[in-house]
Every structure is written in C-alpha cells, then in structure tokens.
Design a protein around this motif. Structure first.
Motif, PDB file in Angstrom:
ATOM      1  N   UNK A 124       1.010  -0.953   0.331  1.00  0.00           N
ATOM      2  CA  UNK A 124      -0.103   0.041  -0.506  1.00  0.00           C
ATOM      3  C   UNK A 124       0.235   1.562   0.281  1.00  0.00           C
ATOM      4  N   UNK A 125       2.147   1.458   1.461  1.00  0.00           N
ATOM      5  CA  UNK A 125       2.499   2.894   0.855  1.00  0.00           C
ATOM      6  C   UNK A 125       3.177   3.077  -0.721  1.00  0.00           C
ATOM      7  N   UNK A 126       3.930   1.444  -1.301  1.00  0.00           N
ATOM      8  CA  UNK A 126       4.253   1.379  -2.883  1.00  0.00           C
ATOM      9  C   UNK A 126       3.423   2.065  -3.508  1.00  0.00           C
ATOM     10  N   UNK A 127       1.658   1.576  -3.771  1.00  0.00           N
ATOM     11  CA  UNK A 127       0.736   2.250  -4.525  1.00  0.00           C
ATOM     12  C   UNK A 127       0.490   3.934  -4.112  1.00  0.00           C
ATOM     13  N   UNK A 128       0.562   4.110  -3.019  1.00  0.00           N
ATOM     14  CA  UNK A 128       0.683   5.674  -3.178  1.00  0.00           C
ATOM     15  C   UNK A 128       1.866   6.430  -3.606  1.00  0.00           C
ATOM     16  N   UNK A 129       2.138   6.167  -2.722  1.00  0.00           N
ATOM     17  CA  UNK A 129       3.470   6.472  -3.333  1.00  0.00           C
ATOM     18  C   UNK A 129       3.819   6.607  -4.876  1.00  0.00           C
ATOM     19  N   UNK A 130       3.660   5.398  -5.648  1.00  0.00           N
ATOM     20  CA  UNK A 130       3.784   5.339  -6.906  1.00  0.00           C
ATOM     21  C   UNK A 130       2.324   6.498  -7.887  1.00  0.00           C
TER      22      UNK A 130
ATOM     23  N   UNK B 116       8.388   4.282 -12.406  1.00  0.00           N
ATOM     24  CA  UNK B 116       9.125   2.866 -11.764  1.00  0.00           C
ATOM     25  C   UNK B 116       9.827   2.971 -10.560  1.00  0.00           C
ATOM     26  N   UNK B 117      11.091   3.133 -11.162  1.00  0.00           N
ATOM     27  CA  UNK B 117      12.879   3.830 -10.772  1.00  0.00           C
ATOM     28  C   UNK B 117      12.265   4.414  -9.500  1.00  0.00           C
ATOM     29  N   UNK B 118      11.600   5.712  -9.543  1.00  0.00           N
ATOM     30  CA  UNK B 118      12.077   6.317  -8.911  1.00  0.00           C
ATOM     31  C   UNK B 118      11.240   5.582  -7.305  1.00  0.00           C
ATOM     32  N   UNK B 119       9.855   5.227  -8.038  1.00  0.00           N
ATOM     33  CA  UNK B 119       9.259   4.265  -6.719  1.00  0.00           C
ATOM     34  C   UNK B 119      10.205   2.996  -5.979  1.00  0.00           C
ATOM     35  N   UNK B 120      11.181   2.709  -6.483  1.00  0.00           N
ATOM     36  CA  UNK B 120      11.294   1.175  -6.089  1.00  0.00           C
ATOM     37  C   UNK B 120      12.500   1.686  -5.094  1.00  0.00           C
ATOM     38  N   UNK B 121      13.300   2.753  -5.710  1.00  0.00           N
ATOM     39  CA  UNK B 121      14.759   3.457  -5.280  1.00  0.00           C
ATOM     40  C   UNK B 121      14.575   4.150  -4.122  1.00  0.00           C
TER      41      UNK B 121
ATOM     42  N   UNK C 134      13.644   0.763  -1.818  1.00  0.00           N
ATOM     43  CA  UNK C 134      14.311   0.423  -1.631  1.00  0.00           C
ATOM     44  C   UNK C 134      15.228   1.424  -0.800  1.00  0.00           C
ATOM     45  N   UNK C 135      15.594   2.671  -0.447  1.00  0.00           N
ATOM     46  CA  UNK C 135      16.204   2.966   0.563  1.00  0.00           C
ATOM     47  C   UNK C 135      16.065   3.896   1.546  1.00  0.00           C
ATOM     48  N   UNK C 136      14.946   4.616   1.084  1.00  0.00           N
ATOM     49  CA  UNK C 136      14.661   5.515   2.502  1.00  0.00           C
ATOM     50  C   UNK C 136      13.381   4.304   3.707  1.00  0.00           C
ATOM     51  N   UNK C 137      11.900   3.938   2.975  1.00  0.00           N
ATOM     52  CA  UNK C 137      10.803   4.071   3.059  1.00  0.00           C
ATOM     53  C   UNK C 137      11.156   2.092   3.396  1.00  0.00           C
ATOM     54  N   UNK C 138      11.668   1.124   2.656  1.00  0.00           N
ATOM     55  CA  UNK C 138      11.367  -0.022   3.006  1.00  0.00           C
ATOM     56  C   UNK C 138      11.935  -0.756   4.631  1.00  0.00           C
ATOM     57  N   UNK C 139      13.205  -0.045   5.261  1.00  0.00           N
ATOM     58  CA  UNK C 139      13.866  -0.486   5.988  1.00  0.00           C
ATOM     59  C   UNK C 139      13.718   0.124   7.608  1.00  0.00           C
ATOM     60  N   UNK C 140      12.686   1.502   7.241  1.00  0.00           N
ATOM     61  CA  UNK C 140      12.418   1.490   8.394  1.00  0.00           C
ATOM     62  C   UNK C 140      10.628   1.742   8.664  1.00  0.00           C
ATOM     63  N   UNK C 141      10.888   1.209   7.347  1.00  0.00           N
ATOM     64  CA  UNK C 141       8.749   0.643   7.623  1.00  0.00           C
ATOM     65  C   UNK C 141       9.023  -0.942   8.372  1.00  0.00           C
TER      66      UNK C 141
END
Length: 133
Positions: A64-70, A87-92, A95-102
């Motif tokens: 859901x965070x990826x969908x909202x970000x996209x 796609x590139x902006x969302x994946x980067x 992967x770099x910021x949101x996923x580890x924190x979340x």
C-alpha cells in the motif's frame, strides 16, 4: 578558530567513548552467554514469530505504501511529462529509505504487541503472581 576545533575534539572524544561503551557492553554480554539458560526451542519459536510471523503485515504495508507513493509521484511527474520514471523513482525510494524504516517499525510494533498480549494473558490467569512467589 579554537571554537570549531574544540567542538570537533569533543565530538570525536564523545564518539570514541560511545563506541567503547558499546564494545564493552557487547563483550560483557558475550561473556555471560555460557551461564545463560538455554531454551533453544523457545528461542527458535520466538525468533520465528518475530521474523516470519511479521512478514504478511510488512508485505501488505509495503504494497500500500508503494501504491500511494507511485500515485503521488505519478501525479507530479505527469506535470513534466516524465511518467516513464515512476517505476524507478518508487523502487529507489522504497528500497533505500522507506522499506527498512517501515519494516523495522512494523516488526517492532508487531512483536511488542504480541509480547504485551502474552503478558496480559499471564496477568489475567495469575501466572505473574505465581512467578513472583
């Protein structure tokens, strides 16, 4: 000129002191491991619950965070005609910021709530008082 040099020196000394404390704590904890009671089945069960038990919640939240970000990124990039970069902006970003924190936040909340529920159940069934005796 002395001010910035003194500040840098204090920062360096504090950093070294903090690192030394962390290493000392690690070594003291490792020295206590042979004396610790080993309940391997319980350790494995708790580790499994903390990691793999949290995966569905982590995946659903990340989806859901990826969908909202996209969606939000797509709206802004459409203004500049750069929709192919969504796609590139969302994946980067994920992967770099949101996923580890979340992931850390969700796992901590999931494990913490499970432990609180277990302690609450133990308190209701008077197991805590039995342990105190």
């Amino acid at each position: 000129m002395i001010g910035p040099v003194g500040w840098a020196q204090r920062w360096f000394e504090d950093s070294c002191r903090g690192a030394g404390y962390s290493i000392e704590l690690l070594l003291r904890s490792a020295a206590q491991l042979p004396r610790a009671p080993r309940k391997w089945r319980e350790i494995v069960a708790q580790t499994f619950q903390a990691t793999f038990g949290s995966m569905p919640v982590v995946f659903l939240t990340a989806l859901f965070a990826g969908m909202i970000l996209a969606l939000q990124t797509g709206i802004e990039l459409a203004r500049f005609g750069q929709q192919d970069l969504i796609g590139a902006a969302v994946s980067v970003t994920l992967a770099r910021e949101m996923a580890p924190f979340m992931t850390g936040l969700i796992v901590a909340a999931n494990v913490g709530s499970a432990m609180a529920a277990e302690l609450g159940t133990m308190a209701v069934s008077e197991e805590v008082e039995a342990l105190e005796v």
